[in-house]
Design a protein around this motif. Sequence first.
Motif: not given
Ligand code: UD1
Length: 344
Positions: A128-130, A200-203, A216-219, A230-232, A296-301
């Motif tokens: 969906c990044t497209v 890098n990813n949230l979960v 610690q998790l950074k939001v 916070t982003p959706i 905010r993290r650079a590049g986040d929508i």
């Molecule tokens: C990211 C990528 C996307 C890629 C996808 C793969 C970016 C900008 N986008 O999506 O291109 O296809 O991963 O899984 O990197 N967050 C926090 N703290 C954290 C990590 C994340 O607050 O430590 C927040 C982010 O700001 C975001 C949400 O959690 O709002 C989801 O983040 P993430 O899991 O990294 O996914 P995307 O950024 O949506």
Amino acid sequence: MKEQILVTGGTGYIGSHTVVELQQQGYEVVIVDNLSNSRIEVVDQIAAITGTRPAFVNLDLTDSEGVCTFFDNHPEVKAVIHFAASKAVGESVEKPLMYYHNNLFSLINLLDQMHEHVVQHLVFSSSCTVYGQPEALPVKESAPVQKAMSPYGNTKQIAEEIIGDQAQVSMLHAVLLRYFNPIGAHASAKIGELPLGVPNNLVPYITQTAIGLRAQLKVFGDDYPTPDGTPIRDYIHVSDLAKAHVTALQRMLEKNQKENVEIFNIGTGTGYSVLEVIGSFERVSDQKLNYKIVGRRAGDITAVWADTQLANEVLGWKAEKNLDEMMLSAWRWELALAKEKGNL
Ligand code: UD1
């Protein structure tokens, strides 16, 4: 036994869950992976879940001769599900050529040899990044593709175009699946996401914090124009996503496609904020998560979630698992990993 399917990147996170679903639907699977971001033990884990060991070939798809030899040696391959690719957004900004080289040469070699060996069906893992930040939500497949925010995202856009162009001049049929945010792990807790180093990813960051691997998790920001700031995102369980691949494959093999290249959004159709995801984790794991709000993290929508009507009605697939089920499976996977390492 149904047809033989090549799954590239089949020891990876989404690939391994898809291999399980394919085998459970009776398909014979051959995995190709170079193990650059996954472990060979995943093959044992897949066998432990399904009772059948998939064939495994250690191959880097950028090796064009190797890809040719693979197809020479596997004349029964009927279709390809192509996951193998580098996927770290930040790394792609640091090393753009590595991303273009790996993700695009792999695809080109694969398409080339599929053509040579008359393999006509491809399911491709897009993102969906497209869409970037879409103007209208939920986002439909017809929404414009926007300029990519990273070389990683650009490889997905270019790959979609390469597949489209090749399908114009060959017998290639393809389904491009645009994933939203895959999370969670298989119900058995035998396979799941294995982030190398700091996630890098949230979960995975949430579960690693809860288990004590991260302090610690950074939001990243609570000043977005959303109800809680916070982003959706549209989080989807990886096993639901895996099933979408099997459905897409069947659609092609049964010749039900309306066009040679079809595109589907694969999400739940519901968006959750970062704080809602944390709330779900706290609920299902029965513990408080240590987190703090930072910049905010650079590049986040701000927000994206899927319009799933096409996937539901045309593809005939629907996500089944809710956010709590996703977070519980992610947590069980983290607990299983800790147990394996002797940390519990
Ligand atoms: C990211 C990528 C996307 C890629 C996808 C793969 C970016 C900008 N986008 O999506 O291109 O296809 O991963 O899984 O990197 N967050 C926090 N703290 C954290 C990590 C994340 O607050 O430590 C927040 C982010 O700001 C975001 C949400 O959690 O709002 C989801 O983040 P993430 O899991 O990294 O996914 P995307 O950024 O949506």
